[in-house]
Design a protein around this motif. Sequence first.
Motif, PDB file in Angstrom:
ATOM      1  N   ARG A  40      -2.948  -5.508  -2.030  1.00 16.62           N
ATOM      2  CA  ARG A  40      -3.506  -6.761  -1.521  1.00 16.62           C
ATOM      3  C   ARG A  40      -5.021  -6.676  -1.550  1.00 16.62           C
ATOM      4  N   ASP A  41      -5.654  -7.844  -1.527  1.00 14.38           N
ATOM      5  CA  ASP A  41      -7.108  -7.909  -1.382  1.00 14.38           C
ATOM      6  C   ASP A  41      -7.459  -7.689   0.085  1.00 14.38           C
ATOM      7  N   VAL A  42      -8.629  -7.146   0.334  1.00 10.06           N
ATOM      8  CA  VAL A  42      -9.086  -6.908   1.702  1.00 10.06           C
ATOM      9  C   VAL A  42      -9.103  -8.205   2.501  1.00 10.06           C
ATOM     10  N   TRP A  47       0.703  -9.081   1.037  1.00 14.61           N
ATOM     11  CA  TRP A  47       0.941  -7.959   0.130  1.00 14.61           C
ATOM     12  C   TRP A  47       1.680  -8.453  -1.108  1.00 14.61           C
ATOM     13  N   THR A  48       1.386  -7.868  -2.257  1.00 11.11           N
ATOM     14  CA  THR A  48       2.103  -8.123  -3.494  1.00 11.11           C
ATOM     15  C   THR A  48       2.881  -6.864  -3.846  1.00 11.11           C
ATOM     16  N   MET A  49       4.208  -6.977  -3.873  1.00 12.08           N
ATOM     17  CA  MET A  49       5.061  -5.840  -4.228  1.00 12.08           C
ATOM     18  C   MET A  49       4.860  -5.512  -5.705  1.00 12.08           C
ATOM     19  N   GLN A  50       4.870  -4.231  -6.032  1.00 17.24           N
ATOM     20  CA  GLN A  50       4.676  -3.800  -7.412  1.00 17.24           C
ATOM     21  C   GLN A  50       5.961  -3.190  -7.963  1.00 17.24           C
ATOM     22  N   GLY A 126     -12.854  -0.385  -3.233  1.00 20.60           N
ATOM     23  CA  GLY A 126     -13.568  -1.655  -3.357  1.00 20.60           C
ATOM     24  C   GLY A 126     -12.920  -2.705  -2.474  1.00 20.60           C
ATOM     25  N   ASP A 127     -12.540  -3.839  -3.062  1.00 21.24           N
ATOM     26  CA  ASP A 127     -11.924  -4.936  -2.318  1.00 21.24           C
ATOM     27  C   ASP A 127     -10.399  -4.919  -2.383  1.00 21.24           C
ATOM     28  N   ARG A 128      -9.810  -3.830  -2.855  1.00 21.28           N
ATOM     29  CA  ARG A 128      -8.362  -3.737  -3.043  1.00 21.28           C
ATOM     30  C   ARG A 128      -7.783  -2.645  -2.134  1.00 21.28           C
ATOM     31  N   ILE A 129      -6.692  -2.981  -1.456  1.00 21.71           N
ATOM     32  CA  ILE A 129      -5.947  -2.009  -0.657  1.00 21.71           C
ATOM     33  C   ILE A 129      -4.622  -1.774  -1.365  1.00 21.71           C
TER      34      ILE A 129
END
Length: 136
Positions: A40-42, A47-50, A126-129
Motif C-alpha cells: 500500500r501507499d503510505v 492494502w493491495t494483495m499480491q 519511500g512512499d510504499r509499505i
Amino acid sequence: MKRWLFVFSLMPVVFGACQKEATIGPAVLLFKRWQVYQTRDVSSPTWTMQTPGTYYDLEYRQDGTVIYYKDSVVTATPCCAGSRFERKGVFIQYAEFPACPTVYCGASTDAQILALNDTLLELQTGDRITQYKPAP
C-alpha cells in the motif's frame, strides 16, 4: 505537587517511546526467505494483495547478502536492488547494486522496518509499505 505527579506519570511513556525506535524484533528473525504478501501507499489505508510470483522473494542471510528468487529459483540481483545489506536499528541499508545501463534507478532507497516477527516483515521504502510473509 500536582505538576510533579503529572511529570513523573509521563516519564515512562516518553522513555518507552524512545526505546521502541532503537530496534524492532531480534535480528535473527530477519534471516529467512520472505514473500511479498500485500502493499500500500503510505497515504492510503487500503492494502493491495499480491499474487505469489508477481514480485521477487527475498532472503536475508546472516553474512549480509540478499538472495532473490523468482518462481522459487535463485536469480540474479534485479536492477535497482542491492545484493548486500546492513541492519542499523530499524533501518536496512542496501549496497552493491548491479550495473543496469538501460535502467535509471534514482537514488538508492533504504528500508525502514515497521514490524518484524515470526510471521510478518513490514518494510517502508519511500512512499510504499510492503508486508512480507515467510516463503513456503
